[in-house]
Enzyme design. Structure first.
Site, PDB file in Angstrom:
ATOM      1  N   CYS A   1      53.318  39.010  92.904  1.00  0.00           N
ATOM      2  CA  CYS A   1      54.009  37.904  92.225  1.00  0.00           C
ATOM      3  C   CYS A   1      53.685  37.882  90.739  1.00  0.00           C
ATOM      4  O   CYS A   1      54.550  37.586  89.902  1.00  0.00           O
ATOM      5  CB  CYS A   1      53.597  36.559  92.822  1.00  0.00           C
ATOM      6  SG  CYS A   1      54.018  36.365  94.550  1.00  0.00           S
TER       7      CYS A   1
ATOM      8  N   ASP B   1      80.261  27.549  89.061  1.00  0.00           N
ATOM      9  CA  ASP B   1      80.829  26.576  90.002  1.00  0.00           C
ATOM     10  C   ASP B   1      79.789  26.061  90.988  1.00  0.00           C
ATOM     11  O   ASP B   1      80.116  25.318  91.917  1.00  0.00           O
ATOM     12  CB  ASP B   1      82.012  27.180  90.762  1.00  0.00           C
ATOM     13  CG  ASP B   1      81.641  28.459  91.522  1.00  0.00           C
ATOM     14  OD1 ASP B   1      80.451  28.854  91.510  1.00  0.00           O
ATOM     15  OD2 ASP B   1      82.547  29.069  92.123  1.00  0.00           O
TER      16      ASP B   1
END
Length: 235
Positions: free
Chosen positions: A61, A151
């Site tokens: 990570c 959208d």
């Protein structure tokens, strides 16, 4: 207790799967290193990438978030806002950020990191990896990537196991493809890179095809069907 609920959620998400392409991305209110806001508010009118991490202070990570920060200008050029999630607290995220910066030789971490110590969001979004567990025996968050369009609908999702780091050059490539194909009647072939030839959509036929794509070339194939239609990338 809590551990049983998480395990039940793993079974549930394995059977129902993650969010479907074309669905409106959830508009949760999230607590982050940059304050509290809703996801739609944060993404605004542009594109967004939501990516998740198994835990703070973990090696893969740390390399990933360092790389994202280095590539942040490339995402910004494409009007893409970045947000990460890891199953720890905001205070943990802030401490971890110093390690991320040190690893990458960075001056800061410019995107928010969401806290999810209860794994509530990880469960909701179907992002748990049942094969990889933390020291309490709870499943880690998988390395999920969600790309959200203007959208607010899900345009792409990729799910990596906790043990495999992501290729962020590939995310730039798919953003380029998604943004191109959202507005032009083309698709991008295997291993396409920005500027490369595209394929004319099968739904574009006859005169419309030759008008829109005057440089279209048709590759002949044994079937005799004229569906392998290439064109230079539309501008």
């Amino acid at each position: 207790g809590y551990q049983r609920r998480v395990q039940e959620a793993v079974v549930s998400t394995q059977s129902t799967g993650t969010m479907k392409l074309g669905e409106v991305f959830p508009n949760d209110e999230v607590s982050t290193t940059a304050g509290t806001f809703t996801l739609h508010e944060y993404f605004g009118e542009g594109w967004g990438i939501f990516f998740t991490h198994p835990a703070d202070y973990t090696p893969v990570c740390t390399t990933e978030l360092s790389m994202v920060e280095k590539m942040a200008p490339e995402f910004a050029k494409r009007n893409v806002k970045l947000i990460a999630l890891s199953c720890n607290s905001v205070d943990d995220h802030k401490g971890w950020s110093a390690d991320i910066m040190a690893h990458g030789g960075l001056q800061g971490v410019s995107f928010p990191i969401i806290e999810d110590p209860s794994r509530e969001l990880a469960v909701k979004y179907g992002m748990l990896d049942p094969e990889e567990k933390d020291n309490k025996g709870l499943p880690l968050t998988a390395r999920a990537v969600f790309i959200v369009g203007p959208d607010k609908k899900l345009k792409l999702s990729i799910l990596y196991p906790a043990t495999t780091g992501r290729n962020f050059d590939e995310l730039i490539r798919v953003i380029d493809s998604l943004q191109l194909t959202a507005y032009k009647k083309v698709a991008t072939p295997a291993n396409w890179q920005a500027g490369g030839d595209c394929m004319v959509l099968p739904s574009v036929k006859g005169e419309e095809a030759t008008t829109l794509f005057p440089q279209m070339r048709i590759e002949q194939v044994p079937s005799g069907k004229e569906y392998m239609r290439f064109t230079p990338q539309p501008q």
